[in-house]
Structures are given as structure tokens and as C-alpha cells.
Design a protein around this motif. Structure first.
Motif, short mmCIF file in Angstrom:
data_model
loop_
_atom_site.label_atom_id
_atom_site.label_comp_id
_atom_site.label_asym_id
_atom_site.label_seq_id
_atom_site.Cartn_x
_atom_site.Cartn_y
_atom_site.Cartn_z
N UNK A 169 0.85 -1.20 0.00
CA UNK A 169 0.00 0.00 0.00
C UNK A 169 0.88 1.25 0.00
N UNK A 170 0.39 2.33 -0.59
CA UNK A 170 1.15 3.57 -0.55
C UNK A 170 1.32 4.03 0.90
N UNK A 171 2.47 4.62 1.18
CA UNK A 171 2.82 4.95 2.56
C UNK A 171 2.85 6.46 2.77
N UNK A 172 3.05 6.85 4.03
CA UNK A 172 3.02 8.26 4.42
C UNK A 172 4.35 8.96 4.19
N UNK A 173 5.43 8.19 4.23
CA UNK A 173 6.77 8.80 4.15
C UNK A 173 7.72 7.83 3.49
N UNK A 174 8.62 8.38 2.70
CA UNK A 174 9.64 7.61 2.01
C UNK A 174 10.99 8.25 2.28
N UNK A 175 11.95 7.47 2.78
CA UNK A 175 13.30 7.97 2.99
C UNK A 175 14.23 7.31 1.98
N UNK A 176 15.00 8.14 1.29
CA UNK A 176 15.96 7.67 0.31
C UNK A 176 17.35 8.16 0.72
N UNK A 177 18.22 7.23 1.09
CA UNK A 177 19.56 7.59 1.52
C UNK A 177 20.62 7.24 0.51
N UNK A 178 20.92 8.14 -0.40
CA UNK A 178 21.99 8.02 -1.41
C UNK A 178 21.76 6.92 -2.43
N UNK A 179 20.62 6.21 -2.38
CA UNK A 179 20.43 5.10 -3.33
C UNK A 179 20.24 5.62 -4.76
#
Length: 277
Positions: A169-179
Motif C-alpha cells: 500500500x502507498x505509505x506516508x513517508x519515504x526515505x531515500x539515503x543516497x540510493x
């Protein structure tokens, strides 16, 4: 933005192919402990203030400002790391970690299960506890993080659904760390991967993005590896084109000189998804 080393114009970057001498790190068989010991260990790590403490401060700021909240966060970070999840565990009931490399998946599971010999993150757990000032012990902080991580899934960021075959399911927050920096061979692929990642985020949800500006390589063991070179202008345009409104964009000028990697600035973005693309 003014920057120092290897400053080039955005249109020049667009035409620059991936350096054929530099392999992508997920195509090289590297022991995940080499990654952790080289860049995230507590011993003699001159880069800790920049590559670890800086994103931790920015995450803490994002989570305590009142804007970024919700029930579920997806984490997509280069390497089998957990330090970026320590503050998130205070906010989100559920954390889903997507990991591209199988051996990294296994390394994460070792820490989650408290296996003997799993990587020691206590130096950063203690740092986060001090920063949050809640009087919480670092072991309690780590256990809270373990409880929050509900799933660790294999992913492929080049697919429209990165977690395929699992449909999340779509989420509230997405964290992307240098990927994005590491996986993208060129700027068009950066945009494509960003779009794929963003499909997992709700409209109105937040993207927290950590990256490196004007960087050209990083090293692991005997390998010199590819990282995408881009600047602030490109980043702003890529986010806008993918349906985001930037809430804040923070730059941290490089103060450390290291043979392991080169970059002009660290960047941390808080962006709100305004529309589907």
C-alpha cells in the motif's frame, strides 16, 4: 549555489556518460561488512560528522517540526544500515526496509535478530539518544527500532513496482539515503528511479532525500565505484517533474578531505508529493 571541486553546468552533466572505469556497487561482490566498517564504523571515522551525523540531525529536525508524520515509512538506503531508522521509530508504527542486494538483506536481518557478531551501531544509537534528549538508553532505542521494522524486502528500483512481486500500500513517508545517486547510471535513469520510488508514496506524503552533490566516485576495498554526478539545479528539476513541492533543501559544505570519496556538498531535502505522475 557555489561549489568547489569539479563544478560543471547541468547541461554538461546531462551529456556525461557513466565512467566505464567505475562499476556500480550492486554489481560488485563486496562483503557488506566492508561497507559498514569503511563508512559507518566507530573507529577512526573522520567522515562520521558528515555522512552520519548530518543526516541524523536533518531527520530529527524533519520528524520534530510537526510536518512529517504518519503510520508507515519505507526506507531505501544504500548499504545494510539502520542508523537512519532510529529517529523514525519514534514517529512511525511501521517501517518497511527495501534492500537491493541479497547479502545486505542478510546483514540487516542479523542486526534485527540480535545475532552474535552483528554490526555494532551503538555509537550512533547513543548519538541519537543524546540528540533527542529523552533520557532513553541506547539499547532501548535499538529495541524500539527493531520492533518498528516490520518487513525487509528485496527490491529492484528499475521496476515500476520496486518491491515486485510484493505490492505494498502507498505509505506516508519515504526515505531515500543516497540510493538514487548510487543506482543511477545517468540522469534519465535517476528520474526514472525517482518516479518508480514515488509510486509507493501517497499524495500528500513526504519524501526525505539525502544525497551528494557534484560527487564522481567512492571506494570500497580495491574498487572505485560509480556515483551519479549532479547539481542542485538538476535535483530541483527532477523533484518538480516527479510531482513534488520542495518544503526545504539544506546544503552542507564538505569540510573533510578523504581518499574514499569526493563531493562538494551533502544535500537533504524534505519534499511533499503533490500529484501522481
Amino acid at each position: 549555489m557555489k561549489s568547489g571541486r569539479h563544478r560543471v553546468r547541468a547541461e554538461e552533466l546531462e551529456l556525461t556518460p557513466m565512467d566505464s572505469r567505475h562499476k556500480q556497487y550492486h554489481h560488485v561482490d563486496i562483503d557488506p561488512r566492508i561497507i559498514l566498517d569503511t563508512y559507518f564504523g566507530s573507529q577512526n571515522n573522520d567522515l562520521q560528522e558528515e555522512t552520519m551525523e548530518y543526516p541524523l540531525k536533518q531527520l530529527h529536525k524533519a520528524f520534530t517540526s510537526g510536518g512529517v508524520s504518519g503510520d508507515t515509512l519505507i526506507d531505501i538506503t544504500m548499504g545494510p544500515t539502520i542508523f537512519q531508522l532510529l529517529s523514525a521509530s519514534e514517529i512511525f508504527k511501521e517501517i518497511i526496509v527495501l534492500e537491493h542486494v541479497e547479502t545486505h538483506h542478510e546483514e540487516l536481518e542479523k542486526w534485527l535478530k540480535k545475532d552474535p557478531g552483528s554490526f555494532d551501531w551503538s555509537h550512533l544509537s547513543k548519538y541519537v539518544c543524546d540528540m533527542e534528549g529523552k533520557g532513553e538508553g541506547w539499547q532501548e532505542k535499538e529495541d524500539k527500532t527493531r520492533r518498528a521494522v516490520k518487513r525487509v524486502l528485496k527490491c529492484d528500483l528499475t521496476k515500476a513496482n520496486p518491491s515486485e512481486p510484493v505490492v505494498l500500500p502507498q505509505v506516508d513517508c519515504l526515505y531515500s539515503g543516497a540510493c538514487l545517486d548510487v543506482f543511477s547510471k545517468h540522469q534519465d535513469e535517476y528520474r526514472s528511479i525517482l518516479k518508480n520510488m514515488s509510486s509507493m508514496l501517497k499524495v500528500g506524503g513526504y519524501l526525505l532525500l539525502f544525497g551528494f552533490l557534484n560527487m564522481s566516485y567512492f571506494k570500497l576495498g580495491e574498487h572505485t565505484l560509480h556515483i551519479l554526478t549532479y547539481d542542485e539545479e538538476f535535483l530541483n528539476q527532477a523533484l518538480s517533474d516527479t510531482g513534488y513541492i520542495i518544503q526545504s533543501l539544506d546544503l552542507f559544505s564538505s569540510k573533510k578531505k578523504s581518499d574514499l570519496l569526493d563531493y562538494d556538498h551533502l544535500v537533504f531535502v524534505v519534499a511533499r508529493k503533490e500529484r501522481e505522475i
